[in-house]
Design a protein around this motif. Structure first.
Motif, short mmCIF file in Angstrom:
data_model
loop_
_atom_site.label_atom_id
_atom_site.label_comp_id
_atom_site.label_asym_id
_atom_site.label_seq_id
_atom_site.Cartn_x
_atom_site.Cartn_y
_atom_site.Cartn_z
N GLU A 142 0.83 -1.21 0.00
CA GLU A 142 0.00 0.00 0.00
C GLU A 142 0.87 1.25 0.00
N ALA A 143 1.95 1.21 0.79
CA ALA A 143 2.83 2.39 0.85
C ALA A 143 3.52 2.60 -0.50
N LEU A 144 3.93 1.50 -1.14
CA LEU A 144 4.56 1.62 -2.46
C LEU A 144 3.57 2.18 -3.49
N TYR A 145 2.37 1.65 -3.49
CA TYR A 145 1.36 2.14 -4.44
C TYR A 145 1.10 3.62 -4.21
N ASP A 146 0.96 3.98 -2.96
CA ASP A 146 0.73 5.38 -2.61
C ASP A 146 1.90 6.26 -3.09
N ALA A 147 3.13 5.75 -2.93
CA ALA A 147 4.30 6.53 -3.35
C ALA A 147 4.34 6.67 -4.88
N PHE A 148 4.04 5.59 -5.59
CA PHE A 148 4.08 5.65 -7.05
C PHE A 148 3.00 6.57 -7.63
N THR A 149 1.95 6.77 -6.87
CA THR A 149 0.85 7.61 -7.36
C THR A 149 0.84 8.99 -6.70
N THR A 150 1.95 9.33 -6.08
CA THR A 150 2.11 10.67 -5.50
C THR A 150 2.00 11.74 -6.59
N ASP A 151 1.31 12.81 -6.29
CA ASP A 151 1.26 13.93 -7.23
C ASP A 151 2.63 14.60 -7.28
N HIS A 152 3.20 14.75 -8.49
CA HIS A 152 4.53 15.35 -8.58
C HIS A 152 4.63 16.20 -9.84
N ALA A 153 3.62 17.01 -10.07
CA ALA A 153 3.55 17.82 -11.29
C ALA A 153 4.81 18.66 -11.46
N GLY A 154 5.39 18.58 -12.66
CA GLY A 154 6.55 19.41 -12.98
C GLY A 154 7.87 18.88 -12.45
N ARG A 155 7.84 17.76 -11.75
CA ARG A 155 9.09 17.23 -11.19
C ARG A 155 9.14 15.72 -11.40
N PRO A 156 10.34 15.17 -11.64
CA PRO A 156 10.45 13.71 -11.65
C PRO A 156 10.26 13.17 -10.24
N LEU A 157 9.93 11.89 -10.16
CA LEU A 157 9.62 11.27 -8.87
C LEU A 157 10.64 10.19 -8.54
N ALA A 158 11.18 10.25 -7.34
CA ALA A 158 12.04 9.17 -6.85
C ALA A 158 11.34 8.48 -5.69
N VAL A 159 11.23 7.16 -5.77
CA VAL A 159 10.68 6.38 -4.68
C VAL A 159 11.82 5.55 -4.10
#
Lengths: 227, 295
Positions: free
Chosen positions: A200-217
């Motif tokens: 659940e925490a991974l899914y939540d992290a992958f679907t984090t809003d990160h408009a305009g920025r790349p995402l690192a999990v």
């Protein structure tokens, strides 16, 4: 065909011959499962669709969990797994994109996946596609300078269609004072640090809003050899 | 007349303006000259800064996304610094790109060894299925670039400050002079000096701006009797010797390879002419080598 997480240890053991699995096979299994089960828009039917999401396995060694997930999701026939790494098999100790369906890059040499993923994300953006590019690296792999070149430039380009998931099993030889997350944050990435075992925490992290920025999990798992 | 690098940059700009499936990747070199194109096509002109590993990998990623990347910087940084990226991210992934270098073997002689790459073609030649173009004139460079963009081949386009007086647009090894005593193959910018050096020799002179794939059939067709063949290449001496030997494998033959020195680094600054002399690649030195070989 069952597609539950509980089948994966059995599939991995077809390759390792070991129900307890090896660390390299196993540290990525939950992350891969969450990605292929719930996050990525790619299936065996769409693996040539130019609009598909891309998953680039950068940390190419220990690909047993990867093959197991690909088999569980129908990209591979699970009957192939037991024969892996034989001369008859297309499944080697490092995956080959020319031979394995669903494998976007051939990997093994460290430090290539994230720089290629940056180019792919930039290319999809230039074409106006909304597809997502996710690459998986290890914390020791982050030692390679090529990754740092990509971390800086992806941040400056604001590539929000790019996600790096970093499996942190604390195996980097000289470590990252202040934590790995800082390395990404300071270059302008959105960063989430979660348990690499918590779906659940991974899914939540992958679907984090990160408009305009790349995402690192940053997916934290037990230290190598610490099972 | 604009030189090869200037012609490349204006042609690349035209390509970006007319073909939405193309992209140019830079590592600061030439970024100022392409600033206008970058303003018009901000997502298709990517300057990654002084990061050559990322330069090549970005090109591979663009190809993976379905674009046609043109990847450009000075030859030592493009081919030598990030060679594993060329080997794995392009060749091993089976992805295409047009790599365009400027600097050749010693185009910036006063900069010294750090800006020289006489081994670039030999390095690319260690990988299968690359097109290697070594134009001898800016108009050839333009034509070769335009021809390289369609498709998804792996192409290395090696631009140089040295050039011949006239362009030649033919395919493969073209005979520019016919003789009976043997064959001289002149690659790219070596042509005019080879024509001068062979003025009083009874030899066939073949010219090419494309060394890979090597035109084995063309060489084979040009030789007569027991063949004597001399290769004059503007990079590492003997780079194409293997190709010539394969082409003539079933014939008794002699082979002379001219090119940049292998035995030692040339640690001088000076001018292009100084380096031509040091490597034995000026017209006079070539003439001496050929006279001795064909006597």
């Amino acid at each position: 065909m069952s597609t539950t997480r509980t089948r994966l240890p059995g599939l991995i053991s077809l390759m390792t011959g070991d129900d307890k699995h090896h660390a390299a096979a196993e540290s990525t299994v939950d992350v891969l499962w969450v990605l292929f089960d719930r996050v990525l828009r790619v299936t065996p039917e769409t693996l040539h669709d130019p609009g598909r999401d891309r998953f680039l396995l950068s940390k190419g060694h220990g690909p047993m969990a990867y093959y197991a997930v690909l088999a569980a999701k129908g990209f591979l026939d699970e009957a192939e797994l037991a024969d892996w790494s034989s001369v008859r098999s297309r499944l080697g100790h490092h995956p080959d994109r020319a031979r394995v369906p669903g494998v976007e890059i051939s990997s093994g040499s460290l430090g290539h996946g994230l720089p290629i993923a940056l180019g792919t994300a930039a290319g999809l953006r230039a074409q106006g596609r909304d597809a997502r590019v996710v690459t998986l690296v290890g914390d020791a792999e982050l030692d390679e300078g090529s990754n740092h070149e990509a971390i800086v430039v992806a941040g400056r380009m604001g590539l929000d269609n790019l996600t790096t998931v970093l499996i942190d099993n604390q195996s980097s030889t000289h470590g990252w004072p202040g934590g790995i997350a800082r390395r990404f944050e300071i270059e302008g990435w959105a960063v989430r640090t979660v348990s690499g075992r918590d779906h659940e925490a991974l899914y939540d992290a992958f679907t984090t809003d990160h408009a305009g920025r790349p995402l690192a999990v940053v997916a934290v798992v037990a230290p190598k050899g610490g099972h | 007349m604009p030189d090869m690098r200037e012609v490349f940059l204006t042609t690349a700009e035209e390509i970006l303006d007319t073909d939405p499936d193309t992209a140019v990747v830079l590592a600061d070199i030439s970024a100022a000259q392409l600033a206008g194109a970058a303003r018009r096509h901000p997502h298709r002109v990517l300057n990654v800064g002084i990061r050559e590993q990322l330069l090549v990998s970005t090109g591979a990623g663009l190809a993976l996304a379905g674009l046609r990347p043109i990847v450009h910087t000075f030859s030592p940084f493009l081919v030598e610094r990030a060679f594993e990226q060329i080997k794995l991210d392009l060749s091993h992934q089976d992805l295409g790109a047009v790599l365009v270098s400027y600097g050749a073997s010693y185009d910036m002689p006063a900069e010294g060894r750090t800006h020289q790459a006489p081994g670039d073609v030999a390095l690319i030649d260690s990988l299968p299925s690359w097109y290697v173009h070594v134009p001898g004139h800016p108009e050839e460079a333009r034509r070769l670039l335009l021809d390289s963009v369609p498709g998804d081949d792996r192409v290395y386009l090696r631009l140089s400050a040295q050039q011949n007086a006239s362009p030649y647009f033919g395919v493969g090894l073209q005979a520019l002079r016919h003789g009976r005593r043997g064959v001289v193959v002149a690659v790219g910018p070596m042509l005019d000096r080879v024509l001068e050096a062979t003025e009083h020799l009874d030899v066939t002179v073949l010219y090419t701006s494309t060394v890979r794939p090597f035109d084995a059939a063309g060489l084979r067709a040009a030789v007569t009797g027991a063949p004597d063949v001399a290769l004059v290449e503007p990079y590492l001496r003997g780079t194409s010797a293997y190709q010539a030997s394969e082409a003539l494998a079933d014939l008794p033959h002699r082979l002379l390879s001219l090119g940049t020195l292998r035995e030692s680094e040339v640690r001088i600054y000076g001018t292009l002419a100084d380096h031509d002399l040091a490597h034995g690649l000026d017209a006079g030195s070539i003439a001496l080598s050929l006279k001795e070989f064909f006597r």
